[in-house]
Each structure stands twice: as C-alpha cells, then as structure tokens.
Design a protein around this motif. Structure first.
Motif, short mmCIF file in Angstrom:
data_model
loop_
_atom_site.label_atom_id
_atom_site.label_comp_id
_atom_site.label_asym_id
_atom_site.label_seq_id
_atom_site.Cartn_x
_atom_site.Cartn_y
_atom_site.Cartn_z
N VAL A 53 0.84 -1.20 0.00
CA VAL A 53 0.00 0.00 0.00
C VAL A 53 0.88 1.25 0.00
CG1 VAL A 53 -1.62 1.35 1.41
CG2 VAL A 53 -2.00 -1.09 1.08
N LEU A 54 1.88 1.28 0.87
CA LEU A 54 2.76 2.45 0.96
C LEU A 54 3.58 2.63 -0.32
CD1 LEU A 54 3.97 2.10 4.66
CD2 LEU A 54 2.15 3.56 3.76
N ARG A 55 4.05 1.54 -0.89
CA ARG A 55 4.85 1.62 -2.12
C ARG A 55 4.00 2.12 -3.28
NH1 ARG A 55 6.92 -3.71 -3.35
NH2 ARG A 55 8.03 -3.48 -1.41
N ARG A 60 9.37 5.40 -0.55
CA ARG A 60 10.57 4.61 -0.82
C ARG A 60 10.89 3.72 0.37
NH1 ARG A 60 12.23 9.91 -1.77
NH2 ARG A 60 13.48 9.68 0.11
N GLY A 61 11.77 2.77 0.15
CA GLY A 61 12.18 1.84 1.19
C GLY A 61 12.81 2.52 2.39
N ARG A 62 13.56 3.59 2.15
CA ARG A 62 14.20 4.32 3.24
C ARG A 62 13.16 4.89 4.21
NH1 ARG A 62 18.79 8.04 1.48
NH2 ARG A 62 19.75 6.01 1.42
N GLU A 63 12.05 5.42 3.67
CA GLU A 63 10.99 5.96 4.52
C GLU A 63 10.31 4.83 5.30
OE1 GLU A 63 9.09 9.63 2.25
OE2 GLU A 63 9.41 7.88 0.97
N TRP A 64 10.18 3.67 4.68
CA TRP A 64 9.56 2.50 5.31
C TRP A 64 10.41 1.99 6.46
CZ3 TRP A 64 5.44 -0.54 5.75
CH2 TRP A 64 5.59 -1.88 6.08
N ILE A 70 5.71 8.09 9.81
CA ILE A 70 5.58 8.47 8.41
C ILE A 70 4.28 9.25 8.26
CG2 ILE A 70 5.41 7.60 6.05
CD1 ILE A 70 6.61 4.94 7.14
N GLU A 71 4.37 10.45 7.71
CA GLU A 71 3.16 11.24 7.47
C GLU A 71 2.51 10.76 6.18
OE1 GLU A 71 3.56 15.44 7.78
OE2 GLU A 71 4.73 15.30 9.63
#
Length: 138
Positions: A53-55, A60-64, A70-71
């Motif tokens: 869902v986030l992707r 990106r993976g770094r934010e994950w 995470i906003e």
C-alpha cells in the motif's frame, strides 16, 4: 489551506529489524483523534501488504525503514487504517493474510469507500465476508 484528515504511521521494529508493531494515528476534521495498533504476529503478517500500500503511493524503502512516524495523505492514511482495522481482532493466520492482501489490492477509491463503510455497525463484518468469503473453522 485545504482541510483534510492527518495520518501518521509508525512501524516499530525489534533489535533484529523485524516488525513487531504498526500504529496508525488519525486526527480528523472535527478535532477527534483515532489510533489503532496491530502488534505481535498480526504485525508480521500485515507487513508485506502494508508495504505494498505504501509503495503504491510512492514511498521509498528508506521511509519504510525509518523509526520516525511516516506522514500519510488522507487517501493513503485511510487505506492503511482500513488494513489495520480489518485484521486487528482476527486470530487465524489464514484470515489475517487473506484480508490484509485483499485490502492492499484495493484501489484508492475502493479503500476510501470501505473506510467510510467500516464506521457503520456491520461494516467491518461485511468487508471481511467480501474478502475471505466468510470462511469458518472446520
């Protein structure tokens, strides 16, 4: 300035980097606050669908992988909240996986529709029946 619900998602990991909890917090337009937390085995089983869902929204993976919240925009936040709400009370692993994958595969519009529906009394039950066909133990 546009008015929209504000969502944050916090992914908690153990020392080995495994996901142990996922939290989604929402501040709605009326000043109310909603929070949902999925932890333990459920968090492990929803990690891949949540990442999907986030992707899909371009995270990106770094934010994950960060330890900071995470906003999320309102559509993405509603999708993530729906995923967590749909699996939170479940115990059977097969149902958790089926429902999490079903929610993750929804379009943004479909997820927004179901997010509104689960506010009603039988909305979550209807969503679960739709996604897993009402499977019962045998």
């Amino acid at each position: 300035m546009s008015r929209a619900e504000l969502y944050t998602c916090l992914i908690t990991r153990d020392e080995d980097g495994r996901i142990v909890a996922v939290d989604v917090d929402a501040d709605d337009l009326d000043g109310g606050h909603r929070a949902i937390r999925v932890n333990g085995g459920r968090a492990t089983h929803i990690a891949a669908p949540l990442q999907e869902v986030l992707r899909s929204a371009g995270l990106r993976g770094r934010e994950w992988a960060t330890r900071k919240p995470i906003e999320l925009d309102s559509m993405l936040g509603a999708h993530a909240e729906l995923l967590l709400r749909a699996v939170k009370p479940l115990r059977r692993t097969d149902r958790i996986i089926d429902i999490a994958e079903g929610v993750a595969s929804m379009s943004k519009e479909e997820a927004a529709y179901w997010h509104a529906q689960v506010q009603n009394r039988h909305g979550l039950k209807a969503l679960r029946i739709l996604l897993d066909g009402g499977k019962r133990r045998k």
